[in-house]
Design an enzyme around this catalytic site. Structure first.
Site, PDB file in Angstrom:
ATOM      1  N   VAL A   1      34.805  62.977 -94.062  1.00  0.00           N
ATOM      2  CA  VAL A   1      36.017  62.225 -93.738  1.00  0.00           C
ATOM      3  C   VAL A   1      36.121  62.222 -92.223  1.00  0.00           C
ATOM      4  O   VAL A   1      35.795  63.195 -91.554  1.00  0.00           O
ATOM      5  CB  VAL A   1      37.285  62.808 -94.408  1.00  0.00           C
ATOM      6  CG1 VAL A   1      37.263  62.574 -95.900  1.00  0.00           C
ATOM      7  CG2 VAL A   1      37.463  64.270 -94.105  1.00  0.00           C
ATOM      8  N   SER A   2      36.583  61.104 -91.682  1.00  0.00           N
ATOM      9  CA  SER A   2      36.573  60.921 -90.234  1.00  0.00           C
ATOM     10  C   SER A   2      37.690  61.646 -89.508  1.00  0.00           C
ATOM     11  O   SER A   2      37.510  62.096 -88.390  1.00  0.00           O
ATOM     12  CB  SER A   2      36.653  59.432 -89.897  1.00  0.00           C
ATOM     13  OG  SER A   2      35.526  58.774 -90.409  1.00  0.00           O
ATOM     14  N   THR A   3      38.850  61.722 -90.117  1.00  0.00           N
ATOM     15  CA  THR A   3      39.981  62.331 -89.421  1.00  0.00           C
ATOM     16  C   THR A   3      40.637  63.370 -90.309  1.00  0.00           C
ATOM     17  O   THR A   3      40.418  63.418 -91.509  1.00  0.00           O
ATOM     18  CB  THR A   3      41.037  61.269 -89.061  1.00  0.00           C
ATOM     19  OG1 THR A   3      41.575  60.732 -90.273  1.00  0.00           O
ATOM     20  CG2 THR A   3      40.449  60.154 -88.216  1.00  0.00           C
TER      21      THR A   3
END
Length: 192
Positions: free
Chosen positions: A17-19
């Site tokens: 997941v990016s953030t």
């Protein structure tokens, strides 16, 4: 340590997941449903070169294992990185599956798709290189050269040469007087 027989081939999931605001539940559920017993999760931008969970996953793989991702963009920072990673897996005897795109490198169709991706990435790289070279050639034809402008004026060069010829100053002192680095002094005096 797992009690699994060493000849068993594992489905190992990779989640990214990016953030911190994003949740991995969707990916985790899909990978568990696909049969992944072990999951490695990174909470990091895909642009980062180092991802600790991915590195750990890659270190634990055995021939015959399969790396499974929810979507292709979860594994690779770019198309080139994705292809390089999958080729590394292939050299280790490890298969790759992407659930969303229905790609499985254990099948002839899955291998074909990845070879097409590889050819497209190479074509894109060649086009970029070709455009760059054409741009540099056009700039040179107009009298422009790349790189930083020189800090050396004829006056600075003359002063540096006089200081060196006097043999009273070392290169560090000459660099301070002229206002450049020592390496720049060496390069400039070597050229003249």
């Amino acid at each position: 340590m797992s009690n699994a027989n060493p000849v068993d081939h594992a489905l190992i999931g990779y989640v990214r997941v990016s953030t911190l605001e994003q949740h991995e539940a969707l990916q985790v559920d899909a990978l568990r449903a696909a049969g992944c017993a072990r999951l490695f999760t990174d909470k990091a931008s895909g642009k980062l070169e180092r991802r600790p969970a991915l590195d750990a996953l890659l270190e634990q793989l055995r021939p015959g294992d399969s790396v499974v991702v929810w979507r292709l963009d979860r594994l690779g920072r770019s198309l080139r990185h994705l292809i390089d990673t999958v080729q590394t897996l292939e050299h280790q005897g490890v298969a790759f599956r992407s659930l969303t795109e229905s790609i499985d490198t254990t099948t002839p169709g899955g291998k074909l798709i990845f070879h097409v991706f590889g050819a497209l990435a190479e074509f894109e790289r060649d086009l970029i290189r070709e455009r760059t070279m054409a741009g540099l050639t056009a700039a040179r034809a107009r009298g422009r050269t790349g790189g930083r402008p020189t800090v050396w004026t004829p006056e600075k060069l003359r002063v540096a040469r006089q200081l060196l010829d006097s043999q009273e100053h070392d290169i560090a002192a000459i660099a301070r007087v002229v206002g450049v680095s020592r390496a720049s002094v060496y390069r400039a005096l070597r050229r003249t």
